[in-house]
Design an enzyme around this catalytic site. Structure first.
Site, mmCIF file in Angstrom:
data_model
loop_
_atom_site.group_PDB
_atom_site.id
_atom_site.type_symbol
_atom_site.label_atom_id
_atom_site.label_comp_id
_atom_site.label_asym_id
_atom_site.label_seq_id
_atom_site.Cartn_x
_atom_site.Cartn_y
_atom_site.Cartn_z
ATOM 1 N N SER A 1 0.826 -1.200 0.000
ATOM 2 C CA SER A 1 0.000 0.000 0.000
ATOM 3 C C SER A 1 0.867 1.260 0.000
ATOM 4 C CB SER A 1 -0.961 -0.050 1.192
ATOM 5 O OG SER A 1 -1.990 0.883 1.063
ATOM 6 N N ASP B 1 -9.680 -5.470 -4.402
ATOM 7 C CA ASP B 1 -9.083 -4.481 -3.500
ATOM 8 C C ASP B 1 -9.978 -3.243 -3.488
ATOM 9 O OD1 ASP B 1 -7.528 -2.466 -2.297
ATOM 10 O OD2 ASP B 1 -5.664 -3.388 -2.963
ATOM 11 N N HIS C 1 -7.481 -5.827 -0.100
ATOM 12 C CA HIS C 1 -6.311 -4.950 -0.035
ATOM 13 C C HIS C 1 -5.196 -5.589 0.781
ATOM 14 C CE1 HIS C 1 -4.009 -1.342 -0.194
ATOM 15 N NE2 HIS C 1 -4.101 -1.082 1.100
#
Length: 276
Positions: free
Chosen positions: A97, A227, A256
């Protein structure tokens, strides 16, 4: 606990596990978490002879809660200090991320002299924000709502995120883990309010396009096609194409947090990539 004093006096917490003479793999965590979010991967790889290193980004976890410097340039400058101090070379860099943005910008800014490979997991590059040239991005109003939710009730917001979209626990039939939710909340609440708030702008508005184009080592892109935080259409699919040596693996139905949910698969993908 090990800390490195940085150039401005801030203390950067880090973990250095496994075989001190083993091949090195570094980990950069996502927002608003800490190195603890990588513990499954770190244990798995350290147990197989690797030296694994992860840090708490400044303002996050156990590192100093600085008021300023909550931006990508500062974050990667901190990393270069850490890597120099620990003698990192011929290593693999992994980021999730926001941490995937950190990996990308580090390699774009400092080059690949210390690293032979990299892995992006549910990563934010090339650009999260919707613009006239990035129609697949997320509208700024969404990130504005994040900031507003933090101001109104950060503790509740940091409970809502892991309960819902982060792990995909809001999907029908999902097996919810109260432990994962509580761990996410604890890590998030240990991050300074200012760092977490500023980092929303950093992960959503930083354009990593040129960084991706300049990375001259193999990069494995792992991304879930469900996601809900960093949609694959605006991120993983584009990054794999922009990277000169990009390789994409899509996790069907993956959230995610595939490294927290699809633990065995991600661990084995990392090991296979490291051994290749």
């Amino acid at each position: 606990m090990p800390f490195l004093e940085l150039r401005d006096g801030a203390q950067l917490f880090y973990k250095d596990w496994g075989n001190p003479n083993g091949s090195i793999i570094t980990f950069s965590h996502g927002w608003p978490l800490s190195s603890d979010n990588w513990e499954n991967q770190m244990f798995f790889l350290a147990d197989r002879g690797y030296r694994v290193i992860a840090h708490d980004r400044r303002g996050h976890g156990r590192s100093t809660q600085t008021w300023s410097g909550n931006n990508m340039d500062t974050f990667v400058d901190d990393l270069e200090e850490l890597f120099k101090y620990l003698g990192v070379k011929d290593a693999i860099m992994v980021g999730h991320s926001h941490g995937g943005g950190e990996v990308t910008h580090y390699l774009g800014k400092y080059g690949t002299g210390r690293f032979k490979k990299a892995v992006l997991v549910g990563a934010v590059p090339p650009l999260m924000l919707k613009t006239s040239t990035n129609a697949e991005g997320t509208d700024k109003s969404v990130f504005d709502s994040f900031r507003q939710s933090m101001i109104q009730d950060r503790a509740q917001f940091f409970l809502d995120v892991p309960t819902g979209p982060f792990f995909g626990f809001n999907r029908p039939g999902a097996t919810k883990s109260e432990g994962q939710i509580r761990s996410w909340w604890q890590q998030g609440m240990n991050t300074s309010f200012k760092s977490a708030y500023d980092s929303i702008t950093d992960f959503s508005e930083t354009d990593f396009t040129e960084d991706l184009k300049n990375i001259d080592i193999p990069v494995l892109v792992l991304h879930g096609d469900d996601d809900q935080v960093v949609p694959i259409e605006a991120s993983g699919l584009k990054s794999a194409k922009l990277l000169p040596q990009g390789m994409l693996k899509i996790y069907p139905g993956g959230s995610h947090a595939i490294h927290n949910i699809n633990i065995d698969e991600v661990n084995n993908d990392l090991l296979k990539f490291a051994q290749s």
